[in-house]
Write a protein that holds these residues in place. Structure first.
Motif, mmCIF file in Angstrom:
data_model
loop_
_atom_site.group_PDB
_atom_site.id
_atom_site.type_symbol
_atom_site.label_atom_id
_atom_site.label_comp_id
_atom_site.label_asym_id
_atom_site.label_seq_id
_atom_site.Cartn_x
_atom_site.Cartn_y
_atom_site.Cartn_z
ATOM 1 N N VAL A 146 -0.409 -13.709 -12.701
ATOM 2 C CA VAL A 146 -0.781 -12.412 -11.816
ATOM 3 C C VAL A 146 -0.331 -11.325 -13.378
ATOM 4 O O VAL A 146 0.623 -11.861 -13.418
ATOM 5 N N ALA A 147 -1.922 -10.804 -13.462
ATOM 6 C CA ALA A 147 -1.060 -10.246 -15.026
ATOM 7 C C ALA A 147 -0.424 -8.602 -14.464
ATOM 8 O O ALA A 147 -0.280 -8.187 -13.243
ATOM 9 N N PHE A 148 0.377 -8.242 -15.680
ATOM 10 C CA PHE A 148 1.083 -7.400 -15.986
ATOM 11 C C PHE A 148 1.989 -6.779 -14.914
ATOM 12 O O PHE A 148 1.578 -5.601 -14.366
ATOM 13 N N GLN A 149 2.984 -7.498 -14.329
ATOM 14 C CA GLN A 149 3.505 -7.173 -13.333
ATOM 15 C C GLN A 149 4.350 -6.129 -13.220
ATOM 16 O O GLN A 149 5.048 -5.552 -12.206
ATOM 17 N N ALA A 150 4.664 -5.380 -13.774
ATOM 18 C CA ALA A 150 5.751 -4.383 -14.490
ATOM 19 C C ALA A 150 5.125 -2.938 -13.425
ATOM 20 O O ALA A 150 4.892 -2.351 -13.187
ATOM 21 N N LEU A 151 3.459 -3.338 -13.669
ATOM 22 C CA LEU A 151 2.583 -2.490 -12.498
ATOM 23 C C LEU A 151 3.470 -2.080 -10.777
ATOM 24 O O LEU A 151 2.962 -0.550 -10.282
ATOM 25 N N PHE A 152 3.595 -3.755 -10.736
ATOM 26 C CA PHE A 152 4.557 -3.653 -8.910
ATOM 27 C C PHE A 152 4.952 -3.223 -8.698
ATOM 28 O O PHE A 152 6.148 -2.769 -7.508
ATOM 29 N N HIS A 153 6.027 -4.047 -9.760
ATOM 30 C CA HIS A 153 7.793 -3.382 -9.517
ATOM 31 C C HIS A 153 8.713 -4.022 -11.204
ATOM 32 O O HIS A 153 8.014 -4.210 -11.866
ATOM 33 N N SER A 163 4.172 -8.686 -18.094
ATOM 34 C CA SER A 163 4.777 -7.395 -19.144
ATOM 35 C C SER A 163 5.695 -8.022 -19.919
ATOM 36 O O SER A 163 6.250 -7.303 -20.462
ATOM 37 N N VAL A 164 6.607 -8.935 -19.897
ATOM 38 C CA VAL A 164 7.727 -9.387 -20.117
ATOM 39 C C VAL A 164 7.623 -10.672 -21.015
ATOM 40 O O VAL A 164 6.242 -11.189 -20.612
ATOM 41 N N THR A 165 8.378 -11.474 -21.626
ATOM 42 C CA THR A 165 8.158 -11.610 -22.364
ATOM 43 C C THR A 165 8.325 -13.958 -21.948
ATOM 44 O O THR A 165 8.551 -13.553 -20.726
ATOM 45 N N LEU A 166 7.596 -14.597 -22.131
ATOM 46 C CA LEU A 166 7.563 -15.780 -21.942
ATOM 47 C C LEU A 166 8.688 -16.425 -21.786
ATOM 48 O O LEU A 166 9.210 -17.268 -20.510
ATOM 49 N N GLU A 167 10.016 -16.458 -23.098
ATOM 50 C CA GLU A 167 11.008 -16.236 -22.897
ATOM 51 C C GLU A 167 11.983 -15.868 -21.769
ATOM 52 O O GLU A 167 12.959 -16.577 -20.622
ATOM 53 N N GLU A 168 11.594 -14.910 -21.579
ATOM 54 C CA GLU A 168 12.615 -13.987 -20.300
ATOM 55 C C GLU A 168 11.712 -14.095 -19.019
ATOM 56 O O GLU A 168 12.964 -14.659 -18.197
ATOM 57 N N ARG A 223 1.169 -1.373 -0.217
ATOM 58 C CA ARG A 223 -0.369 0.162 0.459
ATOM 59 C C ARG A 223 0.634 1.229 -0.292
ATOM 60 O O ARG A 223 0.651 2.271 -0.569
ATOM 61 N N GLN A 224 2.348 1.312 0.672
ATOM 62 C CA GLN A 224 2.775 2.796 0.575
ATOM 63 C C GLN A 224 3.304 2.605 -0.431
ATOM 64 O O GLN A 224 4.403 3.583 -1.149
ATOM 65 N N ALA A 225 3.723 1.395 -1.116
ATOM 66 C CA ALA A 225 4.698 1.551 -2.603
ATOM 67 C C ALA A 225 4.305 1.278 -3.515
ATOM 68 O O ALA A 225 5.029 2.360 -5.151
ATOM 69 N N LEU A 226 3.354 1.524 -4.006
ATOM 70 C CA LEU A 226 2.107 1.500 -5.225
ATOM 71 C C LEU A 226 0.907 2.664 -5.536
ATOM 72 O O LEU A 226 1.030 3.452 -4.033
ATOM 73 N N GLU A 227 1.147 3.462 -6.264
ATOM 74 C CA GLU A 227 0.626 4.449 -6.525
ATOM 75 C C GLU A 227 -0.462 4.387 -6.555
ATOM 76 O O GLU A 227 -1.517 2.772 -5.792
ATOM 77 N N PRO A 228 -2.123 4.346 -5.393
ATOM 78 C CA PRO A 228 -3.492 4.511 -4.811
ATOM 79 C C PRO A 228 -4.241 4.322 -5.964
ATOM 80 O O PRO A 228 -5.171 2.512 -5.582
ATOM 81 N N ALA A 229 -4.418 4.346 -7.303
ATOM 82 C CA ALA A 229 -4.950 3.376 -8.678
ATOM 83 C C ALA A 229 -4.870 2.274 -8.414
ATOM 84 O O ALA A 229 -5.616 1.098 -8.537
ATOM 85 N N VAL A 230 -3.235 2.037 -8.722
ATOM 86 C CA VAL A 230 -2.725 0.800 -8.893
ATOM 87 C C VAL A 230 -3.330 -0.109 -7.951
ATOM 88 O O VAL A 230 -3.210 -1.454 -7.939
ATOM 89 N N PHE A 231 -2.904 -0.037 -6.028
ATOM 90 C CA PHE A 231 -2.916 -0.364 -5.273
ATOM 91 C C PHE A 231 -5.034 -1.616 -5.163
ATOM 92 O O PHE A 231 -5.134 -2.110 -5.365
ATOM 93 N N ALA A 232 -5.603 0.053 -5.634
ATOM 94 C CA ALA A 232 -6.914 -0.207 -5.054
ATOM 95 C C ALA A 232 -7.244 -1.262 -6.922
ATOM 96 O O ALA A 232 -8.231 -2.265 -6.092
ATOM 97 N N HIS A 233 -6.352 -1.263 -7.842
ATOM 98 C CA HIS A 233 -7.280 -2.565 -9.221
ATOM 99 C C HIS A 233 -6.094 -3.807 -9.019
ATOM 100 O O HIS A 233 -7.393 -4.722 -8.265
ATOM 101 N N LEU A 234 -5.285 -3.637 -8.002
ATOM 102 C CA LEU A 234 -4.811 -5.145 -7.410
ATOM 103 C C LEU A 234 -5.596 -5.374 -5.993
ATOM 104 O O LEU A 234 -6.156 -6.448 -6.363
#
Length: 370
Positions: free
Chosen positions: A86-93, A118-123, A22-33
């Motif tokens: 969990v989709a689009f983990q670049a939202l979180f880190h 957020s990154v390819t399945l190969e990565e 909750r402290q690390a994320l933007e409020p809108a992103v935390f609410a989405h999660l």
């Protein structure tokens, strides 16, 4: 927040990572999660189902040979904890799914990489350990679906987990009201354009606009014929659907209401677990997803019929707070919480948990067996 390479301070249990996130994320992103579909009814119900169950302690048992080990799908694992898709983990880190994959490899957790990463399945595969699966969203064009399957095979993923409970996406009011608008693009789908179906005047935007691209049992039959990888279905909540999956030749099921992120009036994942287990039999591989916050929750899910559990929000909260180190630490804490619960309930192994006394209890003191 912790310095890079340091464990967070004042983390005493796996669920403590929520407050740090909750402290690390933007409020809108935390609410989405944190939120789900609609008014978050299903999200709350997932937690309420766990909290209503009580575990009867057992005493004076010899547990010095205790273990959380299991074998599932012919593979031995040190514990029953998977990191779910969990989709689009670049939202979180900034390190996104690569950090999660590193953590899973370090602590022996199964990893399920999302199509919507957020990154390819190969990565992800390059950073992960050998126990990695790929979560598949069936695409409108079979060519795109088959491309994902072949790439997953080439990258060494050991199973496909097909999410079947989201033919359309239900809007989440918590997320929308907080100002979250999405806009992320999957690295795995670059170069593929989904065909747009415009409904005719008077037709439904849902039924005629979106549902023609939604997967059906025919797509599962087709997928089964395309790959030798074990095929799991994620999002099965009804015993009849479980029996249909058996008839289709799938290798395992994940009982899940998508973390409360789709049908807001869906029953809790936990309440769906016993009837699905009864429908598929005792030996069929069955995982659980939806509301896990502590080791006692893992115990309860196994007691009601799961072979193991998948983590969603817990995973993302730990990632947001401390990257790979946080995710690995969270899993370590969760496993130890499970071991403490097993010791206090007198269970020497996971099979013993299935024989434990777990019952519903209300505030009025009325009890009933699960």
């Amino acid at each position: 927040m912790p310095a890079a390479g340091a464990l967070p301070a004042n983390i005493h249990c796996a669920h403590d990572y929520e407050d740090l996130a909750r402290q690390a994320l933007e409020p809108a992103v935390f609410a989405h999660l944190a939120g789900g579909a609609g008014r978050d009814v299903a999200v709350r119900n997932n937690r309420a189902a766990f909290e209503a169950l009580k575990i009867t302690p057992r005493v004076l048992r010899d547990l010095k040979a205790g273990s959380t080990r299991l074998s599932l799908g012919g593979e031995a694992r040190p514990h029953p904890i998977w990191l779910g898709p969990v989709a689009f983990q670049a939202l979180f880190h900034a390190g996104a799914e690569v950090e999660t994959a590193r953590a899973a490899a370090a602590v022996g957790a199964g990893l399920v990489a999302s199509t919507l990463s957020s990154v390819t399945l190969e990565e992800i595969a390059a950073a992960a350990g050998p126990d990695r699966w790929f979560q598949l969203y069936v695409q409108p064009a079979r060519e795109a679906t088959l491309d994902l399957v072949r790439r997953a095979e080439a990258a060494g993923y050991r199973a496909l987990v097909v999410t079947v409970d989201a033919p359309v996406h239900a809007p989440g009011l918590t997320s929308l009201r907080a100002g979250f608008r999405g806009g992320q693009a999957s690295a795995n789908l670059a170069g593929w354009t989904a065909p747009e179906a415009a409904p005719a005047p008077g037709e439904s935007r849902v039924f005629q606009g979106l549902m023609p691209a939604a997967p059906t049992w025919a797509d599962i039959d087709w997928l089964r014929a395309q790959t030798a990888l074990p095929l799991w279905l994620k999002g099965v909540m009804h015993p009849d659907d479980a029996r249909a999956a058996l008839a289709a030749g799938v290798d395992g099921l994940v009982v899940s209401n998508h973390g409360g992120r789709e049908l807001d009036s869906a029953p809790s994942s936990l309440s769906a677990l016993p009837p699905v287990r009864a429908a598929v039999g005792e030996s069929f591989p069955l995982l659980f997803d939806g509301g896990i916050r502590c080791g006692e929750d893992v115990f309860k899910a196994i007691a009601l019929g799961a072979d193991g559990v998948m983590l969603g929000r817990l995973q993302a909260w730990a990632l947001a707070a401390a990257g790979a180190l946080g995710v690995g630490h969270m899993i370590k804490l969760l496993r130890e919480e499970l071991e403490v619960c097993m010791a206090l309930a007198g269970c020497v192994d996971l099979a013993d948990i299935r024989r434990a006394e777990v019952r519903a209890e209300t505030w009025a003191g009325k009890e009933g067996p699960c």
